[in-house]
Design a protein around this motif. Structure first.
Motif, PDB file in Angstrom:
ATOM      1  N   GLY A 216       5.285  10.713   4.031  1.00 53.81           N
ATOM      2  CA  GLY A 216       6.699  10.644   3.683  1.00 53.81           C
ATOM      3  C   GLY A 216       7.106   9.243   3.244  1.00 53.81           C
ATOM      4  O   GLY A 216       6.495   8.251   3.644  1.00 53.81           O
ATOM      5  N   THR A 217       8.147   9.189   2.417  1.00 54.27           N
ATOM      6  CA  THR A 217       8.586   7.909   1.867  1.00 54.27           C
ATOM      7  C   THR A 217       9.042   6.944   2.951  1.00 54.27           C
ATOM      8  O   THR A 217       8.665   5.762   2.951  1.00 54.27           O
ATOM      9  CB  THR A 217       9.732   8.129   0.859  1.00 54.27           C
ATOM     10  OG1 THR A 217       9.301   9.031  -0.158  1.00 54.27           O
ATOM     11  CG2 THR A 217      10.151   6.814   0.227  1.00 54.27           C
ATOM     12  N   SER A 218       9.845   7.411   3.879  1.00 54.66           N
ATOM     13  CA  SER A 218      10.357   6.531   4.943  1.00 54.66           C
ATOM     14  C   SER A 218       9.224   5.989   5.802  1.00 54.66           C
ATOM     15  O   SER A 218       9.184   4.793   6.129  1.00 54.66           O
ATOM     16  CB  SER A 218      11.357   7.295   5.821  1.00 54.66           C
ATOM     17  OG  SER A 218      12.440   7.764   5.064  1.00 54.66           O
ATOM     18  N   TYR A 219       8.291   6.853   6.162  1.00 51.05           N
ATOM     19  CA  TYR A 219       7.164   6.419   6.986  1.00 51.05           C
ATOM     20  C   TYR A 219       6.278   5.458   6.214  1.00 51.05           C
ATOM     21  O   TYR A 219       5.742   4.491   6.783  1.00 51.05           O
ATOM     22  CB  TYR A 219       6.359   7.637   7.444  1.00 51.05           C
ATOM     23  CG  TYR A 219       5.449   7.352   8.611  1.00 51.05           C
ATOM     24  CD1 TYR A 219       5.935   7.325   9.915  1.00 51.05           C
ATOM     25  CD2 TYR A 219       4.101   7.107   8.405  1.00 51.05           C
ATOM     26  CE1 TYR A 219       5.103   7.063  10.983  1.00 51.05           C
ATOM     27  CE2 TYR A 219       3.259   6.840   9.470  1.00 51.05           C
ATOM     28  CZ  TYR A 219       3.757   6.815  10.755  1.00 51.05           C
ATOM     29  OH  TYR A 219       2.927   6.543  11.813  1.00 51.05           O
ATOM     30  N   ALA A 220       6.123   5.702   4.912  1.00 52.40           N
ATOM     31  CA  ALA A 220       5.311   4.806   4.081  1.00 52.40           C
ATOM     32  C   ALA A 220       5.919   3.414   4.039  1.00 52.40           C
ATOM     33  O   ALA A 220       5.210   2.403   4.143  1.00 52.40           O
ATOM     34  CB  ALA A 220       5.183   5.382   2.668  1.00 52.40           C
ATOM     35  N   HIS A 221       7.255   3.343   3.908  1.00 49.67           N
ATOM     36  CA  HIS A 221       7.921   2.041   3.916  1.00 49.67           C
ATOM     37  C   HIS A 221       7.726   1.345   5.257  1.00 49.67           C
ATOM     38  O   HIS A 221       7.527   0.121   5.321  1.00 49.67           O
ATOM     39  CB  HIS A 221       9.407   2.206   3.626  1.00 49.67           C
ATOM     40  CG  HIS A 221       9.723   2.384   2.173  1.00 49.67           C
ATOM     41  ND1 HIS A 221       9.410   1.437   1.225  1.00 49.67           N
ATOM     42  CD2 HIS A 221      10.325   3.410   1.506  1.00 49.67           C
ATOM     43  CE1 HIS A 221       9.811   1.844   0.031  1.00 49.67           C
ATOM     44  NE2 HIS A 221      10.364   3.049   0.183  1.00 49.67           N
ATOM     45  N   SER A 222       7.779   2.096   6.340  1.00 50.38           N
ATOM     46  CA  SER A 222       7.609   1.494   7.664  1.00 50.38           C
ATOM     47  C   SER A 222       6.193   0.953   7.871  1.00 50.38           C
ATOM     48  O   SER A 222       5.982   0.029   8.649  1.00 50.38           O
ATOM     49  CB  SER A 222       7.932   2.527   8.755  1.00 50.38           C
ATOM     50  OG  SER A 222       6.984   3.580   8.765  1.00 50.38           O
ATOM     51  N   LEU A 223       5.231   1.529   7.157  1.00 55.30           N
ATOM     52  CA  LEU A 223       3.851   1.044   7.233  1.00 55.30           C
ATOM     53  C   LEU A 223       3.578  -0.100   6.265  1.00 55.30           C
ATOM     54  O   LEU A 223       2.473  -0.635   6.236  1.00 55.30           O
ATOM     55  CB  LEU A 223       2.877   2.193   6.931  1.00 55.30           C
ATOM     56  CG  LEU A 223       2.815   3.325   7.957  1.00 55.30           C
ATOM     57  CD1 LEU A 223       1.888   4.430   7.462  1.00 55.30           C
ATOM     58  CD2 LEU A 223       2.335   2.803   9.304  1.00 55.30           C
ATOM     59  N   GLY A 224       4.585  -0.460   5.478  1.00 56.20           N
ATOM     60  CA  GLY A 224       4.426  -1.561   4.534  1.00 56.20           C
ATOM     61  C   GLY A 224       3.809  -1.160   3.210  1.00 56.20           C
ATOM     62  O   GLY A 224       3.292  -2.018   2.477  1.00 56.20           O
ATOM     63  N   VAL A 225       3.858   0.123   2.877  1.00 60.93           N
ATOM     64  CA  VAL A 225       3.288   0.596   1.608  1.00 60.93           C
ATOM     65  C   VAL A 225       4.252   0.268   0.473  1.00 60.93           C
ATOM     66  O   VAL A 225       5.430   0.630   0.520  1.00 60.93           O
ATOM     67  CB  VAL A 225       3.022   2.111   1.647  1.00 60.93           C
ATOM     68  CG1 VAL A 225       2.520   2.597   0.291  1.00 60.93           C
ATOM     69  CG2 VAL A 225       2.015   2.441   2.734  1.00 60.93           C
ATOM     70  N   ASN A 226       3.748  -0.428  -0.533  1.00 59.73           N
ATOM     71  CA  ASN A 226       4.534  -0.737  -1.717  1.00 59.73           C
ATOM     72  C   ASN A 226       4.430   0.446  -2.677  1.00 59.73           C
ATOM     73  O   ASN A 226       3.433   0.591  -3.392  1.00 59.73           O
ATOM     74  CB  ASN A 226       4.013  -2.018  -2.375  1.00 59.73           C
ATOM     75  CG  ASN A 226       4.913  -2.498  -3.502  1.00 59.73           C
ATOM     76  OD1 ASN A 226       5.581  -1.714  -4.166  1.00 59.73           O
ATOM     77  ND2 ASN A 226       4.920  -3.805  -3.730  1.00 59.73           N
ATOM     78  N   LEU A 227       5.450   1.296  -2.703  1.00 61.69           N
ATOM     79  CA  LEU A 227       5.377   2.533  -3.477  1.00 61.69           C
ATOM     80  C   LEU A 227       5.377   2.280  -4.978  1.00 61.69           C
ATOM     81  O   LEU A 227       4.740   3.031  -5.731  1.00 61.69           O
ATOM     82  CB  LEU A 227       6.549   3.448  -3.104  1.00 61.69           C
ATOM     83  CG  LEU A 227       6.548   3.956  -1.653  1.00 61.69           C
ATOM     84  CD1 LEU A 227       7.758   4.837  -1.400  1.00 61.69           C
ATOM     85  CD2 LEU A 227       5.260   4.724  -1.350  1.00 61.69           C
ATOM     86  N   ASN A 228       6.049   1.237  -5.428  1.00 63.77           N
ATOM     87  CA  ASN A 228       6.035   0.921  -6.860  1.00 63.77           C
ATOM     88  C   ASN A 228       4.648   0.459  -7.296  1.00 63.77           C
ATOM     89  O   ASN A 228       4.147   0.844  -8.362  1.00 63.77           O
ATOM     90  CB  ASN A 228       7.067  -0.156  -7.180  1.00 63.77           C
ATOM     91  CG  ASN A 228       8.484   0.368  -7.124  1.00 63.77           C
ATOM     92  OD1 ASN A 228       8.737   1.546  -7.412  1.00 63.77           O
ATOM     93  ND2 ASN A 228       9.418  -0.486  -6.746  1.00 63.77           N
TER      94      ASN A 228
END
Length: 323
Positions: A216-228
C-alpha cells in the motif's frame, strides 16, 4: 531460501540445459559434437544454432522480467511489457526505418545496427514522454490507459505505412514482425546481452521497493520507499528490456503476461525476490521450447507465442470474472 524454492530452481535448470542441448540439434541437419568446437563443413550451421539458443535465453530473461515488474507495480496480473505502448512504439520505429531506408545501400552490419537502434530509440522516446506525464496521473490506471492509447495510435500508423509501402520493404517488415530468431548474429547478441544486463541491474534496484509498494502507498511511504523513483526505474527497466528484444526478434506477444502468472501458481506470489528468479528460469525454458517448435514446424515465433498465450489470458479473464 526455502527447500521448495531450491528444488524448483534445480528442476528448471536441468530442464533448461536439456532443452538447450535438444535445441542445438534441431534443424534440417543432424550435427556432431565436432561441428560445435572445430572447423567442419557444418560449423556455420552450428554457430547459427548456438546464436539461436543464446538469443532465446536472453529473451526468456528479459520479457518475463519486464512483465513481472509491470504486473507488480500496477497490481494487475494482465499487465505486460507492452502495457505502456513500449513494444508498439518500438515496432513503429522499426517500421519507419524499414520503409524509409529501402533505397539506402548500407552494409549488413550497419543495417542490423540501425534497425536495432531505431527500436530502442523509439521506446526511449516514449519513455521520456511517459516520464513527463506520469506525475500528472495520481491513479496508476490512467497510466495504463495512456499506454493503450499509444499502442492503438502506433498500430494505426504502422497500418498506414504498410498500405503505402513498396512490396520488398513491406515483406521485410512482415518477416521481422514474425520473429526470426535464426537471423540474429553474434555481434547483435553482444549488444543485446549488454542491454539486458543493464535492464536487469535496474530491475534489481526495484524489487525491494516493490515489496513495500505491494503493501500500500501509505505503508510504502512509512518504509521510506520513494514512489516517484520507483516509477522511473520501473519504466526505464521495462523499456530497456522489452525494446531490446523487440529490436532483435520482433514483437513476441503475451509471454510477459503468462509467465509471471504461471510463477505465481507454482510458488508463493508474495516472495518477490524468488518470483523474479523463477520468472527468468521459466522464461528461458518456455522460449527454448518455442524455438524448438518454430524449427520443427517452420511457424513464426510470434505466431507460436500468440497461439500459446491467448488461451491462457482468456482463462485468466474468466477466472477473474468469477471472482
Amino acid at each position: 531460501m526455502s527447500k521448495k524454492f531450491k528444488i524448483l530452481c534445480l528442476l528448471f535448470l536441468i530442464a533448461i540445459i536439456f532443452t538447450a542441448i535438444f535445441n542445438l540439434n534441431t534443424g534440417f541437419l543432424t550435427l556432431r559434437i565436432q561441428d560445435f568446437f572445430t572447423e567442419t563443413p557444418h560449423s556455420l550451421i552450428a554457430e547459427i544454432r548456438i546464436n539461436r539458443v543464446l538469443v532465446m535465453l536472453l529473451a526468456g530473461i528479459s520479457i518475463p522480467t519486464s512483465g513481472f515488474l509491470m504486473q507488480e507495480y500496477f497490481q494487475n496480473p494482465l499487465a505486460g511489457p507492452d502495457i505502456l505502448g513500449i513494444t508498439s512504439v518500438a515496432s513503429l520505429s522499426v517500421a519507419f526505418y524499414i520503409f524509409f531506408s529501402y533505397n539506402i545501400s548500407l552494409p549488413d552490419f550497419l543495417q542490423n545496427t540501425f534497425l536495432s537502434l531505431s527500436s530502442i530509440l523509439g521506446s526511449m522516446a516514449l519513455m521520456l514522454v511517459i516520464l513527463s506525464v506520469a506525475g500528472k496521473f495520481q491513479d496508476k490506471s490512467y497510466l495504463v490507459i495512456f499506454g493503450f492509447l499509444v499502442s492503438a495510435f502506433a498500430g494505426a500508423i504502422v497500418s498506414l505505412l504498410q498500405f503505402y509501402a513498396e512490396n520488398q520493404s513491406l515483406k521485410n517488415y512482415i518477416l521481422w514482425s514474425f520473429g526470426a530468431n535464426n537471423m540474429v548474429s553474434r555481434n547483435q547478441i553482444y549488444v543485446l546481452s549488454a542491454l539486458v544486463l543493464a535492464g536487469l541491474f535496474i530491475s534489481f534496484k526495484t524489487i525491494k521497493p516493490l515489496i513495500g509498494n505491494s503493501l500500500g502507498t501509505s505503508y510504502a511511504h512509512s518504509l521510506g520507499v520513494n514512489l516517484n523513483r520507483l516509477k522511473i526505474l520501473i519504466i526505464l527497466s521495462s523499456s530497456l528490456l522489452s525494446a531490446s528484444v523487440t529490436a532483435f526478434l520482433g514483437p513476441i506477444l503475451f509471454i510477459g503476461i503468462i509467465i509471471p502468472h504461471f510463477c505465481r501458481l507454482i510458488y508463493n506470489p508474495s516472495k518477490l525476490w524468488q518470483q523474479w528468479i523463477l520468472n527468468m528460469f521459466l522464461g528461458m525454458l518456455i522460449m527454448l521450447f518455442f524455438s524448438i517448435i518454430a524449427e520443427k514446424t517452420q511457424i513464426p515465433l510470434n505466431v507460436i507465442s500468440s497461439v500459446f498465450g491467448i488461451p491462457v489470458i482468456l482463462t485468466m479473464l474468466l477466472r477473474q470474472n468469477k471472482v
